[in-house]
Design a protein around this motif. Structure first.
Motif, mmCIF file in Angstrom:
data_model
loop_
_atom_site.group_PDB
_atom_site.id
_atom_site.type_symbol
_atom_site.label_atom_id
_atom_site.label_comp_id
_atom_site.label_asym_id
_atom_site.label_seq_id
_atom_site.Cartn_x
_atom_site.Cartn_y
_atom_site.Cartn_z
ATOM 1 N N CYS A 14 -47.329 12.704 15.789
ATOM 2 C CA CYS A 14 -48.904 12.455 15.536
ATOM 3 C C CYS A 14 -49.682 13.616 15.738
ATOM 4 O O CYS A 14 -50.947 13.572 15.284
ATOM 5 N N GLY A 15 -49.337 14.762 16.474
ATOM 6 C CA GLY A 15 -50.003 15.691 16.706
ATOM 7 C C GLY A 15 -50.147 16.522 15.258
ATOM 8 O O GLY A 15 -51.236 16.986 15.066
ATOM 9 N N ASP A 16 -49.047 16.690 14.614
ATOM 10 C CA ASP A 16 -49.329 17.212 13.293
ATOM 11 C C ASP A 16 -49.606 16.286 11.993
ATOM 12 O O ASP A 16 -50.440 16.807 11.270
ATOM 13 N N SER A 17 -49.307 14.877 12.248
ATOM 14 C CA SER A 17 -49.503 14.247 11.040
ATOM 15 C C SER A 17 -50.871 13.682 11.056
ATOM 16 O O SER A 17 -51.637 13.347 10.207
ATOM 17 N N VAL A 18 -51.582 13.262 12.357
ATOM 18 C CA VAL A 18 -53.138 12.850 12.361
ATOM 19 C C VAL A 18 -53.714 13.460 13.347
ATOM 20 O O VAL A 18 -54.940 13.031 13.544
ATOM 21 N N GLY A 19 -53.399 14.755 14.014
ATOM 22 C CA GLY A 19 -54.199 15.629 14.726
ATOM 23 C C GLY A 19 -54.428 15.246 16.114
ATOM 24 O O GLY A 19 -55.228 15.439 16.778
ATOM 25 N N HIS A 20 -53.440 14.116 16.604
ATOM 26 C CA HIS A 20 -53.627 13.814 18.024
ATOM 27 C C HIS A 20 -53.408 14.942 18.866
ATOM 28 O O HIS A 20 -52.726 15.869 18.610
ATOM 29 N N LYS A 21 -54.160 14.763 20.145
ATOM 30 C CA LYS A 21 -54.140 15.883 21.323
ATOM 31 C C LYS A 21 -53.342 15.368 22.308
ATOM 32 O O LYS A 21 -52.885 16.038 23.092
ATOM 33 N N SER A 22 -53.052 14.090 22.794
ATOM 34 C CA SER A 22 -52.412 13.365 23.813
ATOM 35 C C SER A 22 -51.989 11.969 23.457
ATOM 36 O O SER A 22 -52.344 11.591 22.305
ATOM 37 N N ASN A 23 -51.305 11.288 24.177
ATOM 38 C CA ASN A 23 -50.726 9.959 24.050
ATOM 39 C C ASN A 23 -51.992 9.079 24.120
ATOM 40 O O ASN A 23 -52.123 8.040 23.368
ATOM 41 N N LYS A 24 -52.818 9.427 24.536
ATOM 42 C CA LYS A 24 -54.370 8.758 24.844
ATOM 43 C C LYS A 24 -54.758 8.515 23.517
ATOM 44 O O LYS A 24 -55.407 7.284 23.029
ATOM 45 N N ASN A 25 -54.941 9.461 22.540
ATOM 46 C CA ASN A 25 -55.479 9.307 21.332
ATOM 47 C C ASN A 25 -54.493 8.141 20.528
ATOM 48 O O ASN A 25 -55.071 7.889 19.113
ATOM 49 N N CYS A 26 -53.394 7.834 20.573
ATOM 50 C CA CYS A 26 -52.540 6.931 19.992
ATOM 51 C C CYS A 26 -52.977 5.727 20.115
ATOM 52 O O CYS A 26 -53.006 4.655 19.203
ATOM 53 N N PHE A 27 -54.056 5.332 21.065
ATOM 54 C CA PHE A 27 -54.628 4.199 21.325
ATOM 55 C C PHE A 27 -56.171 4.471 21.355
ATOM 56 O O PHE A 27 -56.609 3.472 20.765
ATOM 57 N N ILE A 28 -56.768 5.385 21.919
ATOM 58 C CA ILE A 28 -58.191 5.524 22.156
ATOM 59 C C ILE A 28 -58.508 6.882 21.333
ATOM 60 O O ILE A 28 -58.156 7.899 21.765
ATOM 61 N N ARG A 29 -59.292 6.743 20.337
ATOM 62 C CA ARG A 29 -59.837 7.964 19.621
ATOM 63 C C ARG A 29 -61.038 8.802 20.573
ATOM 64 O O ARG A 29 -60.958 9.831 20.568
ATOM 65 N N GLU A 30 -61.914 7.897 20.863
ATOM 66 C CA GLU A 30 -63.184 8.312 21.623
ATOM 67 C C GLU A 30 -63.661 7.424 22.692
ATOM 68 O O GLU A 30 -63.349 6.280 22.481
ATOM 69 N N ILE A 31 -64.163 7.733 23.794
ATOM 70 C CA ILE A 31 -64.858 7.097 24.822
ATOM 71 C C ILE A 31 -66.388 7.451 24.855
ATOM 72 O O ILE A 31 -66.463 8.835 25.118
ATOM 73 N N ARG A 32 -67.133 6.844 24.412
ATOM 74 C CA ARG A 32 -68.397 7.282 24.457
ATOM 75 C C ARG A 32 -69.208 7.292 25.520
ATOM 76 O O ARG A 32 -68.746 6.452 26.322
ATOM 77 N N GLU A 33 -70.153 7.941 25.562
ATOM 78 C CA GLU A 33 -71.208 8.173 26.949
ATOM 79 C C GLU A 33 -71.622 6.657 27.535
ATOM 80 O O GLU A 33 -71.794 6.293 28.398
#
Length: 166
Positions: A89-108
């Motif tokens: 998923c790092g190459d295919s969708v630009g994820h940076k860690s396993n967290k991104n497979c579940f959570i794209r962002e946590i807002r303030e």
């Protein structure tokens, strides 16, 4: 989720999510995963909820086990930001860690931008669950990272570009 639920959930998940055995099976799994992800590059669903306790509606059609792993991932999002994913998923969708497979962002504001990626990826689910279980057993973030890196080093896709914990 209470800590005592991790162990039975881990046992159930390891039985349900198992499938890695021989190197040939791992290679077949890797190829199938890469094929799946190549076709899902833009197919992942995102959804915003008010907080980590409110799971996204796209999980309503998923098993209770997948829903529980998403909840565990949310509770352990800081840990998972240090843990790479080995599904490609790092190459295919630009994820940076396993967290991104579940959570794209946590807002303030505390809002969570969820990602459906892990709903169809055994590697993502397994890595998150193993990491949370090791944390529950008292392992440090670096110990967990080293364990995951060693376990998934061969027979899996290239890891996400996840920095090492300090």
């Amino acid at each position: 989720m209470k800590k005592r639920l991790y162990v039975p959930l881990l046992l159930t998940a390891s039985l349900a999510l198992s499938g890695c055995g021989t190197k040939e099976e791992a290679q077949e799994k890797k190829e199938a995963t890469e094929h799946t992800h190549a076709h899902r590059v833009t197919g992942d669903i995102t959804e915003i909820t008010k907080n980590a306790d409110t799971l996204p509606s796209f999980l309503s059609s998923q098993s209770e086990q997948v829903q529980q792993i998403y909840h565990i991932a949310a509770q352990n999002h800081e840990l998972l930001s240090w843990i790479p994913c080995y599904c490609g998923c790092g190459d295919s969708v630009g994820h940076k860690s396993n967290k991104n497979c579940f959570i794209r962002e946590i807002r303030e504001t505390g809002e969570i931008v969820w990602d459906s990626h892990a709903t169809t990826c055994v590697n993502c689910l397994e890595i998150a669950l193993e990491s949370a279980s090791l944390k529950q057993k008292g392992k440090s973030t670096i110990e967990i990272r080293n364990y995951i890196d060693t376990k998934y080093k061969e027979g899996f896709a290239k890891p996400t570009p996840t920095p090492m914990p300090q």
